[in-house]
Design a protein around this motif. Structure first.
Motif, PDB file in Angstrom:
ATOM      1  N   LEU A   4      40.516  40.156  34.095  1.00 28.32           N
ATOM      2  CA  LEU A   4      41.564  41.105  34.453  1.00 28.32           C
ATOM      3  C   LEU A   4      41.270  42.030  35.459  1.00 28.32           C
ATOM      4  CD1 LEU A   4      43.548  41.719  31.213  1.00 28.32           C
ATOM      5  CD2 LEU A   4      43.795  39.849  32.861  1.00 28.32           C
ATOM      6  N   HIS A   5      40.103  42.650  35.268  1.00 27.49           N
ATOM      7  CA  HIS A   5      39.527  43.509  36.379  1.00 27.49           C
ATOM      8  C   HIS A   5      39.309  42.685  37.694  1.00 27.49           C
ATOM      9  CE1 HIS A   5      37.311  46.766  38.077  1.00 27.49           C
ATOM     10  NE2 HIS A   5      36.456  46.057  38.638  1.00 27.49           N
ATOM     11  N   LEU A   6      38.558  41.590  37.690  1.00 25.86           N
ATOM     12  CA  LEU A   6      38.255  40.892  38.797  1.00 25.86           C
ATOM     13  C   LEU A   6      39.516  40.258  39.384  1.00 25.86           C
ATOM     14  CD1 LEU A   6      36.392  39.737  40.971  1.00 25.86           C
ATOM     15  CD2 LEU A   6      36.269  37.829  39.154  1.00 25.86           C
ATOM     16  N   LEU A   7      40.683  39.833  38.659  1.00 22.54           N
ATOM     17  CA  LEU A   7      41.705  39.399  38.906  1.00 22.54           C
ATOM     18  C   LEU A   7      42.567  40.662  39.791  1.00 22.54           C
ATOM     19  CD1 LEU A   7      43.935  37.193  39.196  1.00 22.54           C
ATOM     20  CD2 LEU A   7      44.789  37.763  37.218  1.00 22.54           C
ATOM     21  N   ALA A 183      34.618  31.478  37.556  1.00 20.42           N
ATOM     22  CA  ALA A 183      34.852  30.290  38.407  1.00 20.42           C
ATOM     23  C   ALA A 183      35.758  30.956  39.587  1.00 20.42           C
ATOM     24  CB  ALA A 183      36.026  29.511  37.628  1.00 20.42           C
ATOM     25  N   LEU A 184      36.484  31.851  39.514  1.00 27.46           N
ATOM     26  CA  LEU A 184      37.409  32.601  40.473  1.00 27.46           C
ATOM     27  C   LEU A 184      36.292  32.961  41.799  1.00 27.46           C
ATOM     28  CD1 LEU A 184      39.904  33.400  41.543  1.00 27.46           C
ATOM     29  CD2 LEU A 184      39.668  35.671  40.261  1.00 27.46           C
ATOM     30  N   ALA A 190      33.030  29.696  47.870  1.00 26.68           N
ATOM     31  CA  ALA A 190      33.132  28.243  48.423  1.00 26.68           C
ATOM     32  C   ALA A 190      33.980  28.455  49.752  1.00 26.68           C
ATOM     33  CB  ALA A 190      33.531  27.349  47.455  1.00 26.68           C
ATOM     34  N   MET A 191      35.343  28.824  49.503  1.00 28.00           N
ATOM     35  CA  MET A 191      36.421  28.855  50.470  1.00 28.00           C
ATOM     36  C   MET A 191      35.866  29.746  51.932  1.00 28.00           C
ATOM     37  SD  MET A 191      38.818  27.060  49.634  1.00 28.00           S
ATOM     38  CE  MET A 191      40.485  27.396  50.628  1.00 28.00           C
ATOM     39  N   MET A 192      35.260  30.902  51.373  1.00 30.25           N
ATOM     40  CA  MET A 192      34.788  31.853  52.669  1.00 30.25           C
ATOM     41  C   MET A 192      33.359  31.509  53.158  1.00 30.25           C
ATOM     42  SD  MET A 192      37.029  34.144  52.735  1.00 30.25           S
ATOM     43  CE  MET A 192      36.362  35.676  53.273  1.00 30.25           C
ATOM     44  N   SER A 193      32.724  30.313  52.635  1.00 23.99           N
ATOM     45  CA  SER A 193      31.534  29.938  53.097  1.00 23.99           C
ATOM     46  C   SER A 193      31.810  28.800  54.294  1.00 23.99           C
ATOM     47  CB  SER A 193      30.636  29.560  52.101  1.00 23.99           C
ATOM     48  OG  SER A 193      30.441  30.864  51.410  1.00 23.99           O
TER      49      SER A 193
END
Length: 334
Positions: A4-7, A183-184, A190-193
């Motif tokens: 929840l913190h990361l989210l 996973a997040l 991956a998207m940013m790379s």
């Protein structure tokens, strides 16, 4: 809990989606909706919150049965979705509002840190009452999907149907924490790379090879290409169709609301008070690719799931036709 913190960090960063174009999915201007931004201005009004702390900016576009749109963020504004709604404007009137603490619905300076998810739900209920509707059709994107679920859990008898795009999972609890966090983080990385796609977009934009030579306008363009588009889109080259951060986003409000979010589980509400629910998700949406967390509910026939191929968090930019068809089905089908 760490997930929840990361989210909360992801949500507080603000989502950066805009719409595909000012045309329909075939690229042709639609009759009767060209003045949509005039409609935004002409139909605007303010709704005082029940605690008299703020006024919510509310407006409406389109015609037909009403749909309340819940924007992402939290702390963002609603404008990024407008052009994506154009294919639906002959069938639905979309009620658009800036959530409390967002750009057009500010709270008193210095009080942003007191904003909570509970207030967001209460404000939506106040909007329902002001609209004179017994039940609401809710279309939520990103954080807006979580707000839609929270309202459904709190006021199930006042929900007619839900359409959730770029959705968060239907449940988040301590047992999911570490796995979801990991996973997040991996999906975002991956998207940013995708350096080749980013480099092509930077070259196409004609930006200086040395970013230190950027003008303020070019610096903003570089930010959108390097950080916003890779996270939200499969097709990075469509970065011009994004809006992001800056004047569109209240960081303090977003951080406070995101931090206030408890664990959630919408499944009991679905079981006790079933309504039509449609989830529209890109297969590369970093929050939940292909809405895998919803697959069990889809297999059980509890929700309808549209997975948009070759699309990210802003699926209407990556695949405008597929998104328009899925949204139409969500609003009018089953």
């Amino acid at each position: 809990m760490r997930s929840l913190h990361l989210l909360a960090i992801v949500l507080a960063a603000g989502f950066a989606c805009s719409a595909a174009s000012a045309a329909d999915v075939d690229g042709k201007a639609q009759p009767g909706v060209r003045d949509v931004f005039n409609q935004v201005q002409q139909n605007a009004w303010y709704l005082p919150t029940t605690d008299h702390v703020a006024k919510l900016f509310v407006t409406e576009i389109g015609q037909g049965s009403p749909v309340v749109f819940l924007h992402g963020g939290p702390g963002r504004d609603f404008h990024y979705i407008i052009d994506a709604l154009r294919p639906q404007l002959e069938r639905h009137a979309f009620v658009l509002y800036d959530q409390r603490g967002s750009v057009l619905s500010p709270v008193p300076a210095g009080t942003e840190g007191k904003l909570t998810m509970r207030q967001m739900v209460d404000d939506l209920e106040a909007l329902r009452v002001a609209l004179g509707r017994d039940r609401l059709v809710l279309f939520g994107h990103s954080f807006g999907s979580l707000l839609a679920m929270a309202y459904y859990r709190a006021h199930p008898s006042h929900v007619e149907r839900l359409v959730l795009a770029g959705s968060l999972p239907p449940v988040m609890d301590k047992a999911m924490s570490d796995a979801y966090d990991k996973a997040l983080d991996q999906r975002e990385t991956a998207m940013m790379s995708r350096e080749d796609a980013i480099a092509r977009a930077l070259a196409e934009a004609g930006l200086p090879s040395d970013k230190g030579r950027d003008t303020p306008r070019q610096a903003r363009m570089r930010l959108r290409i390097r950080y916003n588009a890779p996270l939200d889109l499969v097709h990075v080259e469509r970065w011009r169709q994004l809006t992001s951060g800056g004047i569109y986003y209240n960081h303090a409000a977003g951080a406070a609301i995101a931090a206030s979010m408890p664990a959630w589980d919408v499944r009991p509400a679905i079981a006790a008070h079933p309504v039509p629910i449609t989830v529209i998700q890109g297969d590369s949406d970093y929050l939940d690719p292909s809405a895998r967390s919803w697959s069990a509910l889809a297999k059980a026939g509890k929700i309808r799931l549209h997975v948009i191929r070759d699309a990210g968090h802003c699926a209407w930019i990556d695949q405008p036709r597929a998104f328009a068809e899925a949204l139409r089905d969500g609003l009018d089908g089953h």
